[in-house]
Design an enzyme around this catalytic site. Sequence first.
Site, PDB file in Angstrom:
ATOM      1  N   GLU A 161      -7.320  -8.230  17.103  1.00 10.74           N
ATOM      2  CA  GLU A 161      -7.957  -8.064  15.790  1.00 10.74           C
ATOM      3  C   GLU A 161      -7.246  -7.042  14.919  1.00 10.74           C
ATOM      4  O   GLU A 161      -7.807  -5.998  14.587  1.00 10.74           O
ATOM      5  CB  GLU A 161      -9.411  -7.609  15.990  1.00 10.74           C
ATOM      6  N   PRO A 162      -6.004  -7.283  14.529  1.00  8.73           N
ATOM      7  CA  PRO A 162      -5.325  -6.292  13.685  1.00  8.73           C
ATOM      8  C   PRO A 162      -5.830  -6.337  12.245  1.00  8.73           C
ATOM      9  O   PRO A 162      -6.088  -7.416  11.705  1.00  8.73           O
ATOM     10  CB  PRO A 162      -3.860  -6.745  13.742  1.00  8.73           C
ATOM     11  N   ARG A 187      -5.196  -3.061   9.780  1.00  8.45           N
ATOM     12  CA  ARG A 187      -4.254  -2.182   9.092  1.00  8.45           C
ATOM     13  C   ARG A 187      -2.827  -2.731   9.105  1.00  8.45           C
ATOM     14  O   ARG A 187      -2.138  -2.708   8.079  1.00  8.45           O
ATOM     15  CB  ARG A 187      -4.283  -0.817   9.791  1.00  8.45           C
ATOM     16  N   CYS A 226     -14.039  15.838  -9.029  1.00 13.63           N
ATOM     17  CA  CYS A 226     -14.543  17.193  -9.137  1.00 13.63           C
ATOM     18  C   CYS A 226     -14.772  17.772  -7.759  1.00 13.63           C
ATOM     19  O   CYS A 226     -15.906  18.007  -7.343  1.00 13.63           O
ATOM     20  CB  CYS A 226     -15.809  17.186  -9.958  1.00 13.63           C
ATOM     21  N   TYR A 281      -7.772   0.093   4.179  1.00 12.25           N
ATOM     22  CA  TYR A 281      -8.777   1.153   4.228  1.00 12.25           C
ATOM     23  C   TYR A 281      -8.698   2.121   3.053  1.00 12.25           C
ATOM     24  O   TYR A 281      -9.057   3.283   3.177  1.00 12.25           O
ATOM     25  CB  TYR A 281      -8.698   1.928   5.548  1.00 12.25           C
TER      26      TYR A 281
HETATM   27  N1  LLP Z   1     -11.685  -4.546  15.544  1.00  9.81           N
HETATM   28  C1  LLP Z   1     -12.715  -3.691  15.510  1.00  9.81           C
HETATM   29  C2  LLP Z   1     -13.909  -3.957  16.314  1.00  9.81           C
HETATM   30  C3  LLP Z   1     -12.661  -2.554  14.695  1.00  9.81           C
HETATM   31  O1  LLP Z   1     -13.669  -1.705  14.670  1.00  9.81           O
HETATM   32  C4  LLP Z   1     -11.501  -2.319  13.906  1.00  9.81           C
HETATM   33  C5  LLP Z   1     -11.388  -1.171  13.056  1.00  9.81           C
HETATM   34  C6  LLP Z   1     -10.451  -3.268  13.972  1.00  9.81           C
HETATM   35  C7  LLP Z   1     -10.583  -4.354  14.815  1.00  9.81           C
HETATM   36  C8  LLP Z   1      -9.195  -3.143  13.169  1.00  9.81           C
HETATM   37  O2  LLP Z   1      -8.493  -1.969  13.432  1.00  9.81           O
HETATM   38  P1  LLP Z   1      -7.045  -1.757  12.760  1.00  9.81           P
HETATM   39  O3  LLP Z   1      -6.125  -2.775  13.356  1.00  9.81           O
HETATM   40  O4  LLP Z   1      -7.202  -1.966  11.290  1.00  9.81           O
HETATM   41  O5  LLP Z   1      -6.709  -0.350  13.081  1.00  9.81           O
HETATM   42  N2  LLP Z   1     -11.080   3.793   8.119  1.00  9.81           N
HETATM   43  C9  LLP Z   1     -10.119   4.126   9.146  1.00  9.81           C
HETATM   44  C10 LLP Z   1      -9.954   3.023  10.130  1.00  9.81           C
HETATM   45  C11 LLP Z   1     -11.250   2.571  10.774  1.00  9.81           C
HETATM   46  C12 LLP Z   1     -11.062   1.409  11.717  1.00  9.81           C
HETATM   47  C13 LLP Z   1     -12.371   0.817  12.066  1.00  9.81           C
HETATM   48  N3  LLP Z   1     -12.310  -0.294  12.949  1.00  9.81           N
HETATM   49  C14 LLP Z   1      -8.792   4.490   8.491  1.00  9.81           C
HETATM   50  O6  LLP Z   1      -8.726   4.512   7.267  1.00  9.81           O
HETATM   51  O7  LLP Z   1      -7.822   4.814   9.179  1.00  9.81           O
END
Ligand code: LLP
Length: 444
Positions: free
Chosen positions: A301-302, A304, A371, A401
């Site tokens: 599940e990518p 980012r 602010c 994000y």
């Molecule tokens: N699968 C699940 C169950 C998740 O909770 C997440 C991310 C992903 C997949 C995808 O993860 P990724 O491949 O995008 O790292 N707001 C934070 C990141 C929070 C990620 C939350 N869950 C940031 O800005 O770094």
Amino acid sequence: MTITDLPDALASSGELSVWPASTTPLPHGDLAVGGVSLAEIADRFDTPVYVLDEGEVRDRCRTYRAALPEAEVLYAAKAFLSRALVRWVREEGLGLDVCSAGELELAVTAGFPADRIVLHGNAKSPRDLESALRLGVGRIVIDSPSEIARIAAAVGPGGHQKVMVRVVPGISAGGHAKIRTGTEDQKFGLSLADGSAQHAIARVLGLPQLELTGLHCHIGSQITEVKPYLVALRRMVGLMARIRGAHGVVLPELDMGGGHGIAYRPGEPALDLTALARRMRAELGGACAAAGLPVPRLVIEPGRAVVGPAGVALYRVLAVKHTGDTVFAAVDGGMSDNPRPALYGVRYAPRLLGRHSTAAPRTTTVVGRHCEAGDILASDVDLPGDIRPGDLLAVPVAGAYQLSMASGYNMVGRPPVIAVHEGTARVLVRRETLDDLRIRDIGD
Ligand code: LLP
């Protein structure tokens, strides 16, 4: 060096290594992404503005499919979602991971097949579950014991719903404490160590309307090493073997979540997808063979890593100020469109756009317009010493994000998203206007 030499020098210096692959230098310090001048985008659509390179998103989807052709790749919508993105992801053959009725409804109404969507969430609302069942979501990932009865009741005795159970494998990984989700001390999932995962699995298996297709784990986000995934994978296969032993059930799927780390600044590490694919495949094959289990279908599940590097944020400098030893360049956006530096201390690499400067670099802190003193976009970065109001700053790796976590703080309005592709620019999401803000305010 002549002016015409400069673009090549820039391209070969590695400075553009975190930019979309389509990025090319243009005269006067401008850059083209997806064949479109960024300075022109800033002029045409105003600033702040987010640019998303459609080709880069599609290429990244294809890279995932090619690296793991046997796996199901779900794009994690929470990184950023819009109707166009839903289409690109669908056309590239990925599934979707959503975590709310909002993401789910947007995807399905934009034409995404519901059966290729997985619903997550540690606290699913009645509306989330109602949408999921009404639209026929592919799988629901159970995150707490109380959900089991709720989902079973909502499905009804004659109904049928595929589910997975989210397991906490007890592994600490991720770029910041706030995004580490593989250990016991956080809110997601059911623990392997204390037996709550096993207990939930037994309950699900006892409910005929719920079909347990597999186990899920997501150990964290912005992970740049392969190793934690391998350790988690081994523990998950161990649990699958115990389930087979206890219940005689062979689960066909194993979802290892997302979290694949990317570089935000030149020289930073990123997760090596080829190595991840090769070593996960080998680990899965080996662990299953040792346990006498058939190899389950891998799901990843990518989020980012699909959209992050495809985005560029453009800001206009509004004020430059020297305070003590610090030079502040204040821009027309900030923590309302990018809360990530304030939340996680993430560091970005902004650059001057649209003019060449011969001034020596000077350590500068790029701040937003909100602010709040913590409204910092990039502290202590090298920018030309003559940065002045009216200059454009471009921040790469802005696709994930940022806008999905944008807020209405100070009623500034959220920026638009402009897709660039093969020389054309088009609006995906328009700028939030004062009217948008006013329209929800219905009391007096
Ligand atoms: N699968 C699940 C169950 C998740 O909770 C997440 C991310 C992903 C997949 C995808 O993860 P990724 O491949 O995008 O790292 N707001 C934070 C990141 C929070 C990620 C939350 N869950 C940031 O800005 O770094």
